[in-house]
Scaffold this motif. Structure first.
Motif, mmCIF file in Angstrom:
data_model
loop_
_atom_site.group_PDB
_atom_site.id
_atom_site.type_symbol
_atom_site.label_atom_id
_atom_site.label_comp_id
_atom_site.label_asym_id
_atom_site.label_seq_id
_atom_site.Cartn_x
_atom_site.Cartn_y
_atom_site.Cartn_z
ATOM 1 N N LEU A 257 35.179 102.118 75.176
ATOM 2 C CA LEU A 257 34.464 101.752 76.388
ATOM 3 C C LEU A 257 33.483 100.651 76.021
ATOM 4 C CD1 LEU A 257 33.594 102.154 79.345
ATOM 5 C CD2 LEU A 257 32.110 104.018 78.562
ATOM 6 N N LEU A 258 33.600 99.515 76.680
ATOM 7 C CA LEU A 258 32.755 98.380 76.331
ATOM 8 C C LEU A 258 31.326 98.580 76.816
ATOM 9 C CD1 LEU A 258 34.972 95.218 76.935
ATOM 10 C CD2 LEU A 258 34.970 96.844 75.048
ATOM 11 N N CYS A 259 30.385 98.136 75.992
ATOM 12 C CA CYS A 259 28.969 98.199 76.357
ATOM 13 C C CYS A 259 28.650 97.060 77.338
ATOM 14 C CB CYS A 259 28.088 98.100 75.111
ATOM 15 S SG CYS A 259 28.124 96.460 74.309
ATOM 16 N N GLY A 260 27.461 97.083 77.892
ATOM 17 C CA GLY A 260 27.077 96.086 78.888
ATOM 18 C C GLY A 260 27.181 94.660 78.395
ATOM 19 N N GLY A 261 26.767 94.420 77.150
ATOM 20 C CA GLY A 261 26.778 93.068 76.612
ATOM 21 C C GLY A 261 28.154 92.537 76.283
ATOM 22 N N ASP A 262 29.164 93.423 76.230
ATOM 23 C CA ASP A 262 30.526 93.005 75.871
ATOM 24 C C ASP A 262 31.481 93.070 77.064
ATOM 25 O OD1 ASP A 262 32.206 92.004 73.864
ATOM 26 O OD2 ASP A 262 33.031 93.977 73.413
ATOM 27 N N THR A 263 30.978 93.522 78.218
ATOM 28 C CA THR A 263 31.808 93.628 79.416
ATOM 29 C C THR A 263 31.893 92.268 80.103
ATOM 30 O OG1 THR A 263 31.130 95.934 79.730
ATOM 31 C CG2 THR A 263 32.081 94.819 81.633
ATOM 32 N N SER A 264 33.090 91.867 80.507
ATOM 33 C CA SER A 264 33.261 90.564 81.141
ATOM 34 C C SER A 264 32.427 90.463 82.411
ATOM 35 C CB SER A 264 34.733 90.308 81.469
ATOM 36 O OG SER A 264 35.145 91.109 82.559
ATOM 37 N N ALA A 265 32.072 89.240 82.783
ATOM 38 C CA ALA A 265 31.166 89.015 83.909
ATOM 39 C C ALA A 265 31.677 89.609 85.217
ATOM 40 C CB ALA A 265 30.918 87.515 84.071
ATOM 41 N N ALA A 266 33.003 89.604 85.413
ATOM 42 C CA ALA A 266 33.564 90.070 86.683
ATOM 43 C C ALA A 266 33.735 91.585 86.744
ATOM 44 C CB ALA A 266 34.910 89.399 86.933
ATOM 45 N N SER A 267 33.733 92.250 85.599
ATOM 46 C CA SER A 267 34.052 93.675 85.539
ATOM 47 C C SER A 267 32.817 94.556 85.697
ATOM 48 C CB SER A 267 34.740 93.998 84.206
ATOM 49 O OG SER A 267 34.923 95.388 84.065
ATOM 50 N N THR A 268 33.031 95.709 86.327
ATOM 51 C CA THR A 268 31.957 96.696 86.396
ATOM 52 C C THR A 268 32.105 97.758 85.301
ATOM 53 O OG1 THR A 268 30.730 98.116 87.916
ATOM 54 C CG2 THR A 268 33.110 98.306 87.994
ATOM 55 N N LYS A 269 33.350 97.914 84.781
ATOM 56 C CA LYS A 269 33.605 98.847 83.685
ATOM 57 C C LYS A 269 34.930 98.480 83.036
ATOM 58 C CE LYS A 269 34.055 103.804 82.612
ATOM 59 N NZ LYS A 269 34.000 105.179 83.144
ATOM 60 N N THR A 270 34.946 98.445 81.694
ATOM 61 C CA THR A 270 36.143 98.002 80.980
ATOM 62 C C THR A 270 36.425 98.879 79.766
ATOM 63 O OG1 THR A 270 35.866 95.689 81.635
ATOM 64 C CG2 THR A 270 37.192 96.092 79.679
ATOM 65 N N TYR A 271 37.706 99.227 79.612
ATOM 66 C CA TYR A 271 38.202 99.847 78.388
ATOM 67 C C TYR A 271 39.020 98.803 77.631
ATOM 68 C CZ TYR A 271 37.283 104.493 80.443
ATOM 69 O OH TYR A 271 36.702 105.602 80.996
ATOM 70 N N ASP A 272 38.786 98.677 76.350
ATOM 71 C CA ASP A 272 39.662 97.884 75.482
ATOM 72 C C ASP A 272 40.533 98.831 74.676
ATOM 73 O OD1 ASP A 272 38.826 95.420 76.274
ATOM 74 O OD2 ASP A 272 37.958 94.808 74.357
ATOM 75 N N ILE A 273 41.816 98.508 74.570
ATOM 76 C CA ILE A 273 42.726 99.257 73.710
ATOM 77 C C ILE A 273 42.938 98.425 72.456
ATOM 78 C CG2 ILE A 273 45.003 100.319 73.529
ATOM 79 C CD1 ILE A 273 45.071 100.360 76.621
ATOM 80 N N GLU A 274 42.672 99.014 71.305
ATOM 81 C CA GLU A 274 42.729 98.288 70.034
ATOM 82 C C GLU A 274 43.788 98.913 69.128
ATOM 83 O OE1 GLU A 274 37.983 97.053 69.944
ATOM 84 O OE2 GLU A 274 38.711 98.667 68.644
ATOM 85 N N VAL A 275 44.771 98.131 68.750
ATOM 86 C CA VAL A 275 45.844 98.610 67.881
ATOM 87 C C VAL A 275 45.472 98.350 66.426
ATOM 88 C CG1 VAL A 275 47.149 96.429 67.925
ATOM 89 C CG2 VAL A 275 48.357 98.606 67.569
ATOM 90 N N TRP A 276 45.917 99.249 65.538
ATOM 91 C CA TRP A 276 45.629 99.090 64.113
ATOM 92 C C TRP A 276 46.577 98.066 63.503
ATOM 93 C CZ3 TRP A 276 42.177 99.280 60.587
ATOM 94 C CH2 TRP A 276 42.524 99.296 59.235
ATOM 95 N N MET A 277 45.994 97.137 62.717
ATOM 96 C CA MET A 277 46.754 96.087 62.041
ATOM 97 C C MET A 277 46.577 96.249 60.529
ATOM 98 S SD MET A 277 48.065 94.234 64.548
ATOM 99 C CE MET A 277 48.404 92.592 63.946
ATOM 100 N N PRO A 278 47.526 96.917 59.860
ATOM 101 C CA PRO A 278 47.356 97.183 58.425
ATOM 102 C C PRO A 278 47.315 95.919 57.573
ATOM 103 C CG PRO A 278 49.564 97.791 59.151
ATOM 104 C CD PRO A 278 48.763 97.512 60.386
ATOM 105 N N GLY A 279 48.043 94.872 57.971
ATOM 106 C CA GLY A 279 48.020 93.633 57.195
ATOM 107 C C GLY A 279 46.700 92.910 57.296
ATOM 108 N N LEU A 280 46.085 92.967 58.481
ATOM 109 C CA LEU A 280 44.766 92.359 58.678
ATOM 110 C C LEU A 280 43.646 93.326 58.303
ATOM 111 C CD1 LEU A 280 45.319 90.640 62.168
ATOM 112 C CD2 LEU A 280 45.466 89.591 59.898
#
Length: 417
Positions: A322-345
């Motif tokens: 769940l994104l915090c206020g400072g990381d939420t896009s200007a147009a959004s009121t609430k945002t979830y980011d889905i983050e996949v694991w990258m073993p090479g990175l």
């Protein structure tokens, strides 16, 4: 855009909002307030003059019908008309300035959004699966793909410059398979209607979803034609219903679309310069919903789970934050980011962003809905990636890599290959 009543009645909440979003100074709140007050004052004066002119015009008609002289009244009407013209010109200028500032105000944040300045303050809400274990040192996708001859970054640079690429053979087929798999999943199991529309849109469309005017420099614009390349199919899908009134009985409407997406990545200098993570052109399957206000947060949870299901079927470990206020896009009121694991990175990578915009986009794009016997009102819009195809392929290459420097194809994709 936010409800203009907030500007008029609760300007301090906008100051608080900008602090929560870590956007202090992004909008001149005092100027916005003063312009709003001045234009409303001018509007009242103009209305009063109009009423006086109408009254005088009526008197002139009566005087003339009685054969009396009306020259003085006619001169006064002309004076009032000239004054009104001055007011109206100034009011038009103020309204334009107000509109620009109004469009620049970010959306109000939902109370469930955590406080914080950047991605370090985001909150993990769930994880799925396990990180794969290797008996060798895992390699990043761009090294595997380059050695296999299926990812060609050098020729991408030759063709178009930095952050472009060419797929050969297996990579081209694999991304096409990923897109087809995602579209089938969302249409056959999740209830979305597959849609296809322009990758080039007018300024009204970019304004409608919040890209313009504040973030104009982040996107590719063709000045001669007054058109822009879409950064996401969210722009196309959301604006399908711009300036329309939908029937409540037809909601929710769920749409999905595959498109190329184009972004300048102006703020990404020095970040993810190699590989498919941060490029100027990429393919994505987008999910968009038009819903009644009382259901929008439930629909956000459903939409996020729809996007997560793609990773589950591919058996890729991920986490949802769940994104915090400072990381939420200007147009959004609430945002979830889905983050996949990258073993090479050796890190998590955002592969989908799922947002509820409430009525912010609907106000900008004039998208309303109507219940029987009631006046039209603004609906709520939502969207999310379901998923970014290039990043999904990168995740497959890294998570399914083998010791011989190649990778396996996930079982669910084999029939599409």
């Amino acid at each position: 855009m936010i409800d203009p009543k907030i500007i008029r009645d609760d300007i301090d909440s906008i100051r608080t909002l900008l602090i929560k979003r870590n956007m202090q100074g992004a909008v001149d709140v005092d100027l916005l307030k003063s312009i709003d007050e001045e234009r409303r004052e001018l509007s009242l004066k103009s209305d009063a003059l109009r009423e006086k002119r109408n009254s005088l015009s009526k008197s002139i008609g009566q005087l003339k019908s009685q054969g009396k002289d009306a020259d003085a009244e006619m001169k006064e009407v002309q004076t009032i008309s000239d004054e009104m013209k001055t007011f109206e010109d100034k009011l038009a200028d103020l309204n334009e300035k107000f509109k620009d500032l109004h469009l620049s105000i970010p959306n109000m944040l939902d109370k469930s959004v955590p406080e914080g300045k950047d991605e370090k303050d985001n909150v993990i809400v769930r994880e799925w699966g396990k990180k794969p274990e290797f008996k060798f040192e895992p390699q990043p996708h761009f090294e595997i793909g380059t050695k296999m001859g299926i990812l060609d970054f050098e020729r991408g640079v030759k063709l178009a410059g930095a952050r472009f690429y060419v797929y050969h053979g297996l990579a081209a087929r694999l991304e096409r398979a990923i897109i087809n798999f995602m579209l089938d999943l969302h249409t056959k199991e999740h209830g979305y209607e597959e849609t296809f529309g322009p990758f080039i849109v007018n300024d009204e469309s970019m304004i409608g979803t919040g890209q313009y005017p504040k973030f104009k420099d982040e996107y590719y614009k063709m000045e001669r034609d007054g058109l822009s390349l879409i950064p996401t199919a969210e722009v196309t899908l959301t604006n399908i219903y711009r300036d329309e009134i939908l029937e409540a009985e037809n909601l929710p409407i769920s749409l999905t679309m595959q498109s190329s997406c184009f972004r300048r990545e102006a703020g990404a200098a020095g970040r993810d310069t190699r590989g498919l993570v941060r490029v100027h052109q990429f393919q994505k399957v987008e999910l968009v919903k038009f819903v009644e206000p009382e259901t929008s947060f439930d629909e956000l949870e459903k939409l996020t789970l729809n996007a997560e299901e793609v990773l589950k079927r591919l058996n890729l470990h991920y986490r949802t934050v769940l994104l915090c206020g400072g990381d939420t896009s200007a147009a959004s009121t609430k945002t979830y980011d889905i983050e996949v694991w990258m073993p090479g990175l050796n890190r998590y990578m955002e592969i989908s962003s799922c947002s509820n915009f409430q009525e912010y986009q609907a106000r900008r794009a004039m998208i309303r809905y109507k219940k029987k016997g009631e006046k039209p009102s603004y609906l709520h819009t939502l969207n999310g990636s379901g998923l970014a195809a290039g990043r999904t392929m990168a995740a497959i290459i890294e998570n399914y890599q083998t010791e011989n420097g190649e990778f396996e194809i996930p079982e669910v994709l084999k029939k599409y290959m």
